[in-house]
Design a protein around this motif. Structure first.
Motif, PDB file in Angstrom:
ATOM      1  N   ALA A  82       0.816  -1.209   0.000  1.00  0.00           N
ATOM      2  CA  ALA A  82       0.000   0.000   0.000  1.00  0.00           C
ATOM      3  C   ALA A  82       0.854   1.265   0.000  1.00  0.00           C
ATOM      4  CB  ALA A  82      -0.931   0.001   1.209  1.00  0.00           C
ATOM      5  N   ALA A  83       1.931   1.268   0.774  1.00  0.00           N
ATOM      6  CA  ALA A  83       2.773   2.467   0.864  1.00  0.00           C
ATOM      7  C   ALA A  83       3.443   2.773  -0.474  1.00  0.00           C
ATOM      8  CB  ALA A  83       3.826   2.289   1.948  1.00  0.00           C
ATOM      9  N   VAL A  85       2.402   1.810  -3.516  1.00  0.00           N
ATOM     10  CA  VAL A  85       1.365   2.221  -4.473  1.00  0.00           C
ATOM     11  C   VAL A  85       0.993   3.679  -4.229  1.00  0.00           C
ATOM     12  CG1 VAL A  85      -1.039   1.871  -5.150  1.00  0.00           C
ATOM     13  CG2 VAL A  85       0.461  -0.098  -4.840  1.00  0.00           C
ATOM     14  N   MET A  86       0.823   4.050  -2.945  1.00  0.00           N
ATOM     15  CA  MET A  86       0.482   5.430  -2.616  1.00  0.00           C
ATOM     16  C   MET A  86       1.591   6.375  -3.061  1.00  0.00           C
ATOM     17  SD  MET A  86      -1.696   7.487  -1.438  1.00  0.00           S
ATOM     18  CE  MET A  86      -2.806   7.047  -0.160  1.00  0.00           C
ATOM     19  N   ALA A  87       2.843   5.990  -2.882  1.00  0.00           N
ATOM     20  CA  ALA A  87       3.965   6.830  -3.311  1.00  0.00           C
ATOM     21  C   ALA A  87       3.948   7.028  -4.818  1.00  0.00           C
ATOM     22  CB  ALA A  87       5.289   6.207  -2.866  1.00  0.00           C
ATOM     23  N   HIS A  88       3.702   5.961  -5.581  1.00  0.00           N
ATOM     24  CA  HIS A  88       3.649   6.073  -7.037  1.00  0.00           C
ATOM     25  C   HIS A  88       2.488   6.963  -7.488  1.00  0.00           C
ATOM     26  CE1 HIS A  88       6.635   3.242  -8.797  1.00  0.00           C
ATOM     27  NE2 HIS A  88       6.704   2.877  -7.519  1.00  0.00           N
TER      28      HIS A  88
END
Length: 106
Positions: A82-83, A85-88
């Motif tokens: 999740a982290a 994906v959120m960064a991308h």
């Protein structure tokens, strides 16, 4: 000498004749139906205006989402977690924002 019956408004303390009551009741029904139709039309026009504003906002946000997916890689994210994906996705949002600023300036 013939006796005639005058019709008019009943005096204070007198009640209206039964036929007058029927007419008055029918007029009240028609008036309340017209008021209900008017209120419904006003509500519909207010709803239409609100819906138009919502649709305009929705179309604007959908165009941003579309650009984010098509031009900035949010359609297929190739990382796990999740982290990451959120960064991308946030990098894509940042790039989209800079692109919008550049369009605004030029």
């Amino acid at each position: 000498m013939p006796v005639t019956k005058k019709r008019g408004r009943p005096r204070k303390g007198q009640s209206a004749a039964p036929s007058d009551k029927r007419v008055l009741r029918q007029q009240a029904r028609l008036r309340s139906a017209a008021q209900a139709r008017y209120a419904q039309q006003q509500k519909a026009s207010a709803t239409h205006a609100c819906r138009a504003a919502t649709d305009q906002l929705r179309s604007m946000s959908e165009s941003v989402n579309s650009r984010l997916k098509d031009e900035f890689g949010a359609r297929s994210v190739r990382v796990r977690g999740a982290a990451k994906v959120m960064a991308h996705l946030m990098f894509g949002v940042l790039a989209l924002t800079v692109d919008q600023w550049l369009k605004l300036i030029t």
